[in-house]
Write a protein that holds these residues in place. Structure first.
Motif, short mmCIF file in Angstrom:
data_model
loop_
_atom_site.label_atom_id
_atom_site.label_comp_id
_atom_site.label_asym_id
_atom_site.label_seq_id
_atom_site.Cartn_x
_atom_site.Cartn_y
_atom_site.Cartn_z
N ILE A 61 -26.12 6.59 -46.01
CA ILE A 61 -26.14 7.69 -44.78
C ILE A 61 -26.54 6.68 -43.32
O ILE A 61 -27.85 6.36 -43.59
N THR A 62 -25.81 6.69 -42.23
CA THR A 62 -26.27 5.78 -41.30
C THR A 62 -25.81 6.61 -39.89
O THR A 62 -24.92 7.39 -39.96
N ASN A 63 -26.51 6.17 -38.88
CA ASN A 63 -26.51 6.68 -37.50
C ASN A 63 -25.15 5.79 -36.86
O ASN A 63 -25.31 4.64 -36.86
N SER A 64 -24.44 6.61 -36.16
CA SER A 64 -23.40 5.94 -35.21
C SER A 64 -23.12 6.69 -34.15
O SER A 64 -23.84 7.61 -33.69
N THR A 65 -22.28 6.18 -33.18
CA THR A 65 -21.81 6.87 -32.04
C THR A 65 -20.43 7.04 -31.68
O THR A 65 -19.73 6.05 -32.45
N ASP A 66 -20.08 7.62 -30.75
CA ASP A 66 -18.71 7.99 -30.50
C ASP A 66 -18.21 6.55 -29.61
O ASP A 66 -16.94 6.66 -29.53
N LEU A 67 -19.14 5.68 -29.28
CA LEU A 67 -18.43 4.49 -28.59
C LEU A 67 -18.36 3.45 -29.72
O LEU A 67 -17.60 2.21 -29.36
N ALA A 68 -18.63 3.56 -30.78
CA ALA A 68 -18.82 2.46 -32.00
C ALA A 68 -17.10 2.21 -32.15
O ALA A 68 -16.31 2.99 -32.23
N ILE A 69 -16.85 0.81 -31.94
CA ILE A 69 -15.31 0.51 -32.46
C ILE A 69 -15.37 -0.03 -34.00
O ILE A 69 -16.04 -0.58 -34.38
N PRO A 70 -14.46 0.64 -34.52
CA PRO A 70 -14.21 0.46 -36.19
C PRO A 70 -13.82 -0.84 -36.41
O PRO A 70 -12.84 -1.59 -35.65
#
Length: 321
Positions: A61-70
């Motif tokens: 489980i890790t934190n991410s954002t809606d700006l992250a580019i896969p």
């Protein structure tokens, strides 16, 4: 994302850059150096599934954002730099246009890229003595070898510091050697610092084209960008979205195709790796697979065309009985 979709930027590079930006702004916020009135992004929790060497799976489980580019990689094997080769017709059109409209330096360097596969950083760091110490290749009449890498004399920049020899056609060697002693270059040499005077390619101010780090050259990229815009304005599309490194990809795929035609896969890998000074065979294998896959796709497309093109659009009921 536009650069990723157009193949100008690798997905992994875009993902890492955006990750670095997000980490930087997290730090600014944590140190109270930045206090935006609105949230900078939306936080979200992401589960990453991992598999160990024994086949057991676990979820991280890790934190991410809606700006992250896969980092979504293409299904096929990407070539170096994530770029694709150009067709031989387009290659010839690009060289013809550059010969008429580009500087002598860009024309010569681009020709070397297409016909030797050297990276831009290597071409920019060529020395006069590198050309003078070229030796004929007994296996390929009309071709010479020039030594590059940190172990060469004089040393010439290569990626990962690989030392080896590059094949160069006799006509290209003569053209570049002749250019080295023309007034145009000697005038630039007179303006250069003592440590740069042996470089074959110098800007009008006497600086090496490869004064930037690695395989980049701002001076050349600016000229190529202007040339690209000019060609598009004239209605010529061959330079649209073209990047210098595609010259290397084009050379590599062509020699890989020839090597596979006259030998087996192992021989082709050895030949292409030697010609391109690859550090790892895994990089060379990408070109071999690319050529093999394209060959299969071309054959399949040909068979598909023969089987279905011209097939009657309307079938009589009697034919279905």
């Amino acid at each position: 994302m536009n650069n990723v979709e157009e193949g100008c930027l690798a997905p992994s590079t875009a993902s890492h850059r955006m990750s670095a930006v997000i980490r930087f702004y997290r730090w600014l916020h944590s140190e109270n150096l930045l206090s935006p009135e609105w949230p900078m992004w939306n936080e979200k929790v992401v589960g990453v599934r991992l598999t160990d060497s024994f086949g057991f799976e676990r979820t991280l489980i890790t934190n991410s954002t809606d700006l992250a580019i896969p980092n979504r990689k293409a299904s096929r094997d990407p070539l170096e730099g994530g770029l694709l080769p150009v067709s031989l017709r387009r290659r010839n059109a690009i060289l013809t246009y550059c010969n008429k409209n580009a500087s002598q330096e860009l024309t010569l360097m681009l020709g070397l890229g297409f016909r030797t596969g050297m990276r831009l950083g290597t071409i920019c760091d060529l020395k006069i003595k590198t050309l003078q110490r070229a030796v004929p290749d007994p296996s390929f009449p009309g071709w010479f070898r020039i030594a590059v890498g940190p172990g060469a004399h004089p040393p010439v920049h290569t990626k990962y510091g690989v030392t080896g020899q590059i094949w160069i056609d006799e006509s290209d060697l003569q053209a570049i050697t002749s250019y080295s002693f023309e007034f145009r270059r000697l005038n630039r040499q007179a303006r250069a610092a003592p440590e740069h005077r042996e470089h074959v390619f110098l800007t009008r101010n006497g600086a090496p084209y490869g004064a930037d780090s690695g395989d980049k050259s701002n001076a050349l990229n600016v000229e190529l960008h202007r040339l690209r815009r000019r060609s598009i304005a004239e209605g010529i599309e061959d330079l649209r979205n073209f990047h210098f490194h595609q010259s290397r990809c084009t050379f590599a795929t062509e020699i890989a195709r020839l090597a596979l035609k006259h030998g087996n896969a192992n021989q082709a890998i050895s030949f292409v790796k030697q010609a391109l000074l690859h550090r790892d065979e895994s990089t060379t294998l990408k070109y071999i697979r690319f050529v093999e896959n394209n060959s299969v796709m071309a054959s399949a497309a040909d068979e598909f065309t023969k089987a279905f093109v011209g097939f009657p659009a309307v079938v009589e009921e009697s034919e279905l009985e």
